[in-house]
Design a protein around this motif. Structure first.
Motif, PDB file in Angstrom:
ATOM      1  N   GLY A  54       7.582  -1.436 -10.628  1.00  0.00           N
ATOM      2  CA  GLY A  54       7.172  -0.176 -11.240  1.00  0.00           C
ATOM      3  C   GLY A  54       7.364   1.013 -10.311  1.00  0.00           C
ATOM      4  N   ALA A  55       6.985   2.190 -10.792  1.00  0.00           N
ATOM      5  CA  ALA A  55       7.237   3.418 -10.039  1.00  0.00           C
ATOM      6  C   ALA A  55       6.230   3.627  -8.917  1.00  0.00           C
ATOM      7  N   ARG A  56       5.014   3.084  -9.061  1.00  0.00           N
ATOM      8  CA  ARG A  56       3.953   3.387  -8.114  1.00  0.00           C
ATOM      9  C   ARG A  56       3.806   2.311  -7.073  1.00  0.00           C
ATOM     10  N   PHE A  57       3.384   2.725  -5.875  1.00  0.00           N
ATOM     11  CA  PHE A  57       3.143   1.808  -4.766  1.00  0.00           C
ATOM     12  C   PHE A  57       1.662   1.427  -4.708  1.00  0.00           C
ATOM     13  N   PHE A  58       1.376   0.159  -4.370  1.00  0.00           N
ATOM     14  CA  PHE A  58       0.018  -0.333  -4.225  1.00  0.00           C
ATOM     15  C   PHE A  58      -0.124  -1.013  -2.861  1.00  0.00           C
ATOM     16  N   PRO A  59      -1.266  -0.829  -2.193  1.00  0.00           N
ATOM     17  CA  PRO A  59      -1.426  -1.364  -0.830  1.00  0.00           C
ATOM     18  C   PRO A  59      -1.674  -2.873  -0.819  1.00  0.00           C
ATOM     19  N   GLY A  60      -1.221  -3.523   0.251  1.00  0.00           N
ATOM     20  CA  GLY A  60      -1.425  -4.952   0.417  1.00  0.00           C
ATOM     21  C   GLY A  60      -0.912  -5.410   1.771  1.00  0.00           C
ATOM     22  N   LYS A  61      -0.699  -6.734   1.893  1.00  0.00           N
ATOM     23  CA  LYS A  61      -0.194  -7.316   3.135  1.00  0.00           C
ATOM     24  C   LYS A  61       0.922  -8.300   2.819  1.00  0.00           C
TER      25      LYS A  61
ATOM     26  N   GLY B  75       1.741 -10.552   7.653  1.00  0.00           N
ATOM     27  CA  GLY B  75       0.541  -9.871   8.140  1.00  0.00           C
ATOM     28  C   GLY B  75       0.669  -8.366   8.171  1.00  0.00           C
ATOM     29  N   ASP B  76       1.902  -7.844   8.027  1.00  0.00           N
ATOM     30  CA  ASP B  76       2.083  -6.393   8.039  1.00  0.00           C
ATOM     31  C   ASP B  76       1.361  -5.755   6.854  1.00  0.00           C
ATOM     32  N   LYS B  77       0.720  -4.620   7.118  1.00  0.00           N
ATOM     33  CA  LYS B  77       0.141  -3.812   6.048  1.00  0.00           C
ATOM     34  C   LYS B  77       1.260  -2.993   5.413  1.00  0.00           C
ATOM     35  N   VAL B  78       1.355  -3.066   4.092  1.00  0.00           N
ATOM     36  CA  VAL B  78       2.450  -2.396   3.387  1.00  0.00           C
ATOM     37  C   VAL B  78       1.937  -1.798   2.085  1.00  0.00           C
ATOM     38  N   GLU B  79       2.809  -1.046   1.448  1.00  0.00           N
ATOM     39  CA  GLU B  79       2.651  -0.664   0.056  1.00  0.00           C
ATOM     40  C   GLU B  79       3.896  -1.142  -0.681  1.00  0.00           C
ATOM     41  N   ALA B  80       3.700  -1.653  -1.892  1.00  0.00           N
ATOM     42  CA  ALA B  80       4.833  -2.191  -2.643  1.00  0.00           C
ATOM     43  C   ALA B  80       4.739  -1.777  -4.102  1.00  0.00           C
ATOM     44  N   ARG B  81       5.910  -1.716  -4.735  1.00  0.00           N
ATOM     45  CA  ARG B  81       5.975  -1.343  -6.150  1.00  0.00           C
ATOM     46  C   ARG B  81       5.776  -2.610  -6.986  1.00  0.00           C
ATOM     47  N   TYR B  82       4.567  -2.781  -7.484  1.00  0.00           N
ATOM     48  CA  TYR B  82       4.191  -3.990  -8.225  1.00  0.00           C
ATOM     49  C   TYR B  82       5.083  -4.154  -9.445  1.00  0.00           C
ATOM     50  N   ARG B  83       5.753  -5.329  -9.522  1.00  0.00           N
ATOM     51  CA  ARG B  83       6.656  -5.656 -10.626  1.00  0.00           C
ATOM     52  C   ARG B  83       7.755  -4.617 -10.806  1.00  0.00           C
TER      53      ARG B  83
ATOM     54  N   SER C 207       6.355   0.168   4.826  1.00  0.00           N
ATOM     55  CA  SER C 207       5.365  -0.267   5.814  1.00  0.00           C
ATOM     56  C   SER C 207       4.289   0.785   6.029  1.00  0.00           C
ATOM     57  N   LEU C 208       3.065   0.303   6.260  1.00  0.00           N
ATOM     58  CA  LEU C 208       1.951   1.170   6.652  1.00  0.00           C
ATOM     59  C   LEU C 208       1.599   0.985   8.117  1.00  0.00           C
ATOM     60  N   GLU C 209       2.349   0.148   8.806  1.00  0.00           N
ATOM     61  CA  GLU C 209       2.025  -0.157  10.200  1.00  0.00           C
ATOM     62  C   GLU C 209       2.141   1.064  11.082  1.00  0.00           C
ATOM     63  N   SER C 210       3.131   1.893  10.858  1.00  0.00           N
ATOM     64  CA  SER C 210       3.297   3.110  11.661  1.00  0.00           C
ATOM     65  C   SER C 210       3.235   4.323  10.756  1.00  0.00           C
ATOM     66  N   GLY C 211       2.393   4.228   9.737  1.00  0.00           N
ATOM     67  CA  GLY C 211       2.406   5.228   8.674  1.00  0.00           C
ATOM     68  C   GLY C 211       1.553   6.433   8.905  1.00  0.00           C
TER      69      GLY C 211
ATOM     70  N   GLY D  84      15.321 -13.202   1.976  1.00  0.00           N
ATOM     71  CA  GLY D  84      15.149 -11.802   2.352  1.00  0.00           C
ATOM     72  C   GLY D  84      14.095 -11.077   1.545  1.00  0.00           C
ATOM     73  N   THR D  85      13.420 -11.775   0.630  1.00  0.00           N
ATOM     74  CA  THR D  85      12.325 -11.175  -0.124  1.00  0.00           C
ATOM     75  C   THR D  85      10.992 -11.513   0.539  1.00  0.00           C
ATOM     76  N   PHE D  86       9.914 -10.955  -0.024  1.00  0.00           N
ATOM     77  CA  PHE D  86       8.596 -11.112   0.586  1.00  0.00           C
ATOM     78  C   PHE D  86       7.555 -11.409  -0.489  1.00  0.00           C
ATOM     79  N   ASP D  87       6.539 -12.177  -0.100  1.00  0.00           N
ATOM     80  CA  ASP D  87       5.366 -12.398  -0.946  1.00  0.00           C
ATOM     81  C   ASP D  87       4.260 -11.471  -0.443  1.00  0.00           C
ATOM     82  N   ILE D  88       3.531 -10.882  -1.378  1.00  0.00           N
ATOM     83  CA  ILE D  88       2.515  -9.881  -1.008  1.00  0.00           C
ATOM     84  C   ILE D  88       1.177 -10.217  -1.647  1.00  0.00           C
ATOM     85  N   ASN D  89       0.125 -10.114  -0.840  1.00  0.00           N
ATOM     86  CA  ASN D  89      -1.255 -10.151  -1.328  1.00  0.00           C
ATOM     87  C   ASN D  89      -1.752  -8.715  -1.401  1.00  0.00           C
ATOM     88  N   TYR D  90      -1.977  -8.223  -2.620  1.00  0.00           N
ATOM     89  CA  TYR D  90      -2.426  -6.844  -2.784  1.00  0.00           C
ATOM     90  C   TYR D  90      -3.924  -6.721  -2.486  1.00  0.00           C
ATOM     91  N   ASP D  91      -4.314  -5.533  -2.087  1.00  0.00           N
ATOM     92  CA  ASP D  91      -5.705  -5.301  -1.707  1.00  0.00           C
ATOM     93  C   ASP D  91      -6.673  -5.488  -2.869  1.00  0.00           C
TER      94      ASP D  91
END
Length: 280
Positions: A55-62, A45-53, A92-96, A70-77
């Motif tokens: 890559g260099a850029r971060f994309f927002p999701g949860k 449920g945490d709001k985050v940004e992650a480097r899709y596949r 994390s974007l929770e305290s961003g 120790g890995t995570f599954d993400i649903n991108y916005d």
């Protein structure tokens, strides 16, 4: 000692060693157990940004799931999903609210921008409609046009343009009436800003027909009283504006209205007497 654990997802595991377990019972308290599970721990449920596949850029999701490895599954916005992402690719974007990392230069969906339509010389206002995974953007222009896959180097943000002293009254824009020192000489000659370059220089279209590229700002000054003279000069001409134009380049001006703003800097005009003219 080992423990048998009933997981919240219904799984069960027996004989788990103590060093593989951390307590949540006193997680809000003091120093001992708090630090390691603090800001670096992601939860579902945490709001985050992650480097899709990766890559260099971060994309927002949860975070949709925290996996046992120790890995995570993400649903991108934007609707994409990705599984098994390492924590090192997530922030994390929770305290961003604080940091400066994703600052004013980062273009986001919904941002007001100006972009060079089809890579041309002029910038046109619009909004970011979509941020693509290859680092390009789709834009809805204010005049109704749409364009997909535009490189960031062809876009400039209008989101933070209002602040500070640097971009105030001395900021020169395309279409501004100015005087400039042609080829760096002593005399100033009247003209217009034809293009604002990314290196801070300007291309000038002089009133006598000459053109000059890469003119430094210190060689340019805004023309005195430029905003008070002939019709519609200050903010640029827009579709629907009432104007007067020299029909077929003749000496006299005739009243009419801008029907279309063409992307090459010309206009189509509907005259009040019923005549129409293109690319004026």
């Amino acid at each position: 000692d080992t423990y048998d654990v009933d997981y919240d997802d219904g799984e069960k595991e027996r004989g788990v060693q103590a060093e593989l377990i951390k307590s949540l019972e006193s997680g809000g308290g003091g120093g001992g157990g708090g630090g390691s599970s603090g800001g670096g721990s992601f939860r579902e449920g945490d709001k985050v940004e992650a480097r899709y596949r990766g890559g260099a850029r971060f994309f927002p999701g949860k975070i949709s799931r925290e996996n046992r490895d120790g890995t995570f599954d993400i649903n991108y916005d934007d609707g994409e999903r990705e599984m098994g992402i390492g924590a090192e690719l997530i922030k994390s974007l929770e305290s961003g609210g604080g940091g400066g990392g994703g600052g004013a230069d980062d273009l986001r969906e919904g941002d007001k921008v100006e972009a060079r339509y089809r890579g041309g010389a002029r910038f046109f206002p619009g909004k970011i409609r979509r941020e693509n995974r290859d680092g390009t953007y789709d834009i809805n222009y204010d005049d109704g046009e749409r364009e997909m896959g535009i490189g960031a180097e062809l876009i400039k943000s209008l989101e933070s343009g209002g602040g500070g002293g640097g971009g105030g009254a001395d900021d020169l824009r395309e279409g501004d009436k100015v005087e400039a020192r042609y080829r760096g000489g002593a005399r100033f000659f009247p003209g217009k800003i034809g293009f604002k370059n990314r290196d801070g220089t300007f291309d000038i279209d002089y009133d006598d027909g000459e053109k000059e590229t890469g003119v430094k700002e210190e060689y340019i000054k805004a023309r005195e009283g430029a905003d008070s003279g002939g019709g519609g000069s200050s903010g640029g001409l827009r579709e629907g504006d009432k104007v007067e134009a020299r029909y077929r380049g003749k000496a006299r001006y005739y009243p009419g209205r801008i029907r279309s703003d063409n992307r090459d800097g010309t206009y189509d005009i509907d005259y009040d007497d019923g005549e129409k003219e293109r690319e004026v």
